[in-house]
Design a protein around this motif. Structure first.
Motif, PDB file in Angstrom:
ATOM      1  N   ALA A  83      29.203  -2.502   9.621  1.00 44.47           N
ATOM      2  CA  ALA A  83      29.841  -1.568  10.551  1.00 44.47           C
ATOM      3  C   ALA A  83      31.273  -1.267  10.125  1.00 44.47           C
ATOM      4  CB  ALA A  83      29.815  -2.134  11.978  1.00 44.47           C
ATOM      5  N   ALA A  84      31.987  -2.298   9.674  1.00 43.09           N
ATOM      6  CA  ALA A  84      33.372  -2.099   9.220  1.00 43.09           C
ATOM      7  C   ALA A  84      33.410  -1.196   7.997  1.00 43.09           C
ATOM      8  CB  ALA A  84      34.028  -3.442   8.918  1.00 43.09           C
ATOM      9  N   ARG A  85      32.487  -1.408   7.066  1.00 47.99           N
ATOM     10  CA  ARG A  85      32.447  -0.583   5.859  1.00 47.99           C
ATOM     11  C   ARG A  85      32.104   0.861   6.181  1.00 47.99           C
ATOM     12  NH1 ARG A  85      29.429  -5.215   2.515  1.00 47.99           N
ATOM     13  NH2 ARG A  85      31.289  -6.240   1.712  1.00 47.99           N
ATOM     14  N   ALA A  86      31.264   1.050   7.189  1.00 50.08           N
ATOM     15  CA  ALA A  86      30.849   2.408   7.569  1.00 50.08           C
ATOM     16  C   ALA A  86      31.788   3.022   8.595  1.00 50.08           C
ATOM     17  CB  ALA A  86      29.427   2.375   8.134  1.00 50.08           C
ATOM     18  N   SER A  89      31.963   1.774  15.161  1.00 48.58           N
ATOM     19  CA  SER A  89      32.457   0.841  16.174  1.00 48.58           C
ATOM     20  C   SER A  89      31.456  -0.296  16.359  1.00 48.58           C
ATOM     21  CB  SER A  89      32.685   1.550  17.503  1.00 48.58           C
ATOM     22  OG  SER A  89      31.470   1.730  18.194  1.00 48.58           O
ATOM     23  N   LEU A  90      31.973  -1.477  16.661  1.00 44.31           N
ATOM     24  CA  LEU A  90      31.098  -2.620  16.906  1.00 44.31           C
ATOM     25  C   LEU A  90      30.213  -2.382  18.119  1.00 44.31           C
ATOM     26  CD1 LEU A  90      33.290  -5.765  16.200  1.00 44.31           C
ATOM     27  CD2 LEU A  90      31.464  -4.791  14.828  1.00 44.31           C
ATOM     28  N   LYS A  91      30.737  -1.678  19.085  1.00 47.34           N
ATOM     29  CA  LYS A  91      29.948  -1.376  20.282  1.00 47.34           C
ATOM     30  C   LYS A  91      28.680  -0.619  19.897  1.00 47.34           C
ATOM     31  CE  LYS A  91      30.294   0.671  24.845  1.00 47.34           C
ATOM     32  NZ  LYS A  91      31.128   1.350  25.808  1.00 47.34           N
ATOM     33  N   ASP A  92      28.825   0.350  19.019  1.00 46.42           N
ATOM     34  CA  ASP A  92      27.670   1.134  18.587  1.00 46.42           C
ATOM     35  C   ASP A  92      26.786   0.355  17.619  1.00 46.42           C
ATOM     36  OD1 ASP A  92      28.583   3.265  20.110  1.00 46.42           O
ATOM     37  OD2 ASP A  92      29.634   4.190  18.422  1.00 46.42           O
ATOM     38  N   ALA A  93      27.398  -0.388  16.716  1.00 46.83           N
ATOM     39  CA  ALA A  93      26.643  -1.059  15.655  1.00 46.83           C
ATOM     40  C   ALA A  93      25.873  -2.278  16.145  1.00 46.83           C
ATOM     41  CB  ALA A  93      27.582  -1.468  14.530  1.00 46.83           C
ATOM     42  N   LEU A  94      26.429  -3.032  17.084  1.00 45.38           N
ATOM     43  CA  LEU A  94      25.833  -4.302  17.472  1.00 45.38           C
ATOM     44  C   LEU A  94      25.025  -4.255  18.754  1.00 45.38           C
ATOM     45  CD1 LEU A  94      28.750  -6.764  16.693  1.00 45.38           C
ATOM     46  CD2 LEU A  94      26.851  -6.066  15.234  1.00 45.38           C
ATOM     47  N   GLY A  95      25.348  -3.332  19.632  1.00 43.85           N
ATOM     48  CA  GLY A  95      24.676  -3.326  20.925  1.00 43.85           C
ATOM     49  C   GLY A  95      25.189  -4.470  21.789  1.00 43.85           C
ATOM     50  N   GLU A 130      39.957  -4.047   4.534  1.00 45.21           N
ATOM     51  CA  GLU A 130      41.020  -3.632   3.618  1.00 45.21           C
ATOM     52  C   GLU A 130      40.487  -2.707   2.533  1.00 45.21           C
ATOM     53  OE1 GLU A 130      42.787  -7.316   2.298  1.00 45.21           O
ATOM     54  OE2 GLU A 130      44.440  -7.033   3.698  1.00 45.21           O
ATOM     55  N   ARG A 131      39.311  -3.024   1.969  1.00 49.80           N
ATOM     56  CA  ARG A 131      38.715  -2.184   0.915  1.00 49.80           C
ATOM     57  C   ARG A 131      38.358  -0.799   1.458  1.00 49.80           C
ATOM     58  NH1 ARG A 131      34.746  -6.086  -0.416  1.00 49.80           N
ATOM     59  NH2 ARG A 131      35.914  -7.790  -1.305  1.00 49.80           N
ATOM     60  N   ALA A 132      37.962  -0.760   2.709  1.00 50.58           N
ATOM     61  CA  ALA A 132      37.588   0.530   3.309  1.00 50.58           C
ATOM     62  C   ALA A 132      38.821   1.366   3.635  1.00 50.58           C
ATOM     63  CB  ALA A 132      36.762   0.307   4.571  1.00 50.58           C
ATOM     64  N   GLY A 133      40.009   0.749   3.524  1.00 46.43           N
ATOM     65  CA  GLY A 133      41.241   1.477   3.798  1.00 46.43           C
ATOM     66  C   GLY A 133      41.568   1.582   5.265  1.00 46.43           C
ATOM     67  N   SER A 134      40.871   0.783   6.077  1.00 48.52           N
ATOM     68  CA  SER A 134      41.144   0.797   7.516  1.00 48.52           C
ATOM     69  C   SER A 134      42.408  -0.006   7.810  1.00 48.52           C
ATOM     70  CB  SER A 134      39.973   0.200   8.286  1.00 48.52           C
ATOM     71  OG  SER A 134      38.799   0.921   8.040  1.00 48.52           O
ATOM     72  N   ASP A 135      43.000   0.288   8.910  1.00 48.27           N
ATOM     73  CA  ASP A 135      44.180  -0.430   9.357  1.00 48.27           C
ATOM     74  C   ASP A 135      43.724  -1.756   9.975  1.00 48.27           C
ATOM     75  OD1 ASP A 135      46.575  -1.330  10.393  1.00 48.27           O
ATOM     76  OD2 ASP A 135      46.702   0.205  11.948  1.00 48.27           O
ATOM     77  N   THR A 136      43.982  -2.866   9.290  1.00 45.64           N
ATOM     78  CA  THR A 136      43.507  -4.167   9.764  1.00 45.64           C
ATOM     79  C   THR A 136      44.131  -4.534  11.112  1.00 45.64           C
ATOM     80  OG1 THR A 136      45.172  -5.287   8.432  1.00 45.64           O
ATOM     81  CG2 THR A 136      42.965  -5.103   7.494  1.00 45.64           C
ATOM     82  N   GLU A 137      45.338  -4.133  11.361  1.00 42.66           N
ATOM     83  CA  GLU A 137      45.967  -4.428  12.646  1.00 42.66           C
ATOM     84  C   GLU A 137      45.247  -3.689  13.776  1.00 42.66           C
ATOM     85  OE1 GLU A 137      48.473  -6.570  13.439  1.00 42.66           O
ATOM     86  OE2 GLU A 137      48.274  -7.206  11.352  1.00 42.66           O
ATOM     87  N   ALA A 138      44.875  -2.448  13.545  1.00 45.90           N
ATOM     88  CA  ALA A 138      44.165  -1.680  14.565  1.00 45.90           C
ATOM     89  C   ALA A 138      42.777  -2.245  14.817  1.00 45.90           C
ATOM     90  CB  ALA A 138      44.065  -0.206  14.153  1.00 45.90           C
ATOM     91  N   VAL A 139      42.104  -2.662  13.732  1.00 47.84           N
ATOM     92  CA  VAL A 139      40.765  -3.231  13.873  1.00 47.84           C
ATOM     93  C   VAL A 139      40.840  -4.540  14.607  1.00 47.84           C
ATOM     94  CG1 VAL A 139      38.771  -4.134  12.623  1.00 47.84           C
ATOM     95  CG2 VAL A 139      39.909  -2.063  11.824  1.00 47.84           C
TER      96      VAL A 139
END
Length: 139
Positions: A83-86, A89-95, A130-139
């Motif tokens: 989910a993080a790579r894609a 949201s965890l809400k959508d990915a995990l149920g 980090e590899r996906a370029g997402s903001d780790t603080e926001a995540v």
């Protein structure tokens, strides 16, 4: 020429599942059971009942309730990291069950093997973010 007839009330036997298929069914059932009750609340008998197998067969497949929980944790983190790579949201990915199970994973961190597995997988999650370029603080 003989005609094959089926006796009334007699069912054809269901297709026998392979060991891998039964293992996957057990893991799906265990995911729901552990999400609801956690490692400490779930019982081997309850897990085997939910999975539709005998308790001795459950132990033959996984060795122990703890080993089954660890396998479920590994698969849950596979889903979280995917989910993080894609950037899903965890809400959508995990149920709902997956999110409850994630909390149960953290609650079970008093068990050394669980804590070590969660720490390792959280490190992998951080790297994936980090590899996906997402903001780790926001995540």
């Amino acid at each position: 020429m003989a005609v094959a007839t089926r006796k009334r009330g007699v069912r054809a036997s269901p297709r026998r599942r392979s060991a891998d298929e039964r293992r996957e069914l057990v893991l799906a059932a265990a995911r729901r059971e552990f999400a609801a009750l956690g490692l400490g609340g779930a019982t081997g008998e309850g897990l085997s009942y939910r999975a539709g197998i005998s308790h001795p067969y459950l132990l033959r497949l996984f060795g122990s309730k703890r080993e089954l929980f660890l396998e479920v944790v590994e698969r849950l983190f596979d889903d979280v990291i995917a989910a993080a790579r894609a950037d899903t949201s965890l809400k959508d990915a995990l149920g709902e069950d997956g999110r409850a199970l994630l909390l149960q994973c953290f609650a079970a961190c008093g068990v050394d093997e669980v804590r070590l597995a969660v720490q390792r997988r959280m490190g992998e999650l951080h790297e994936a973010i980090e590899r996906a370029g997402s903001d780790t603080e926001a995540v």
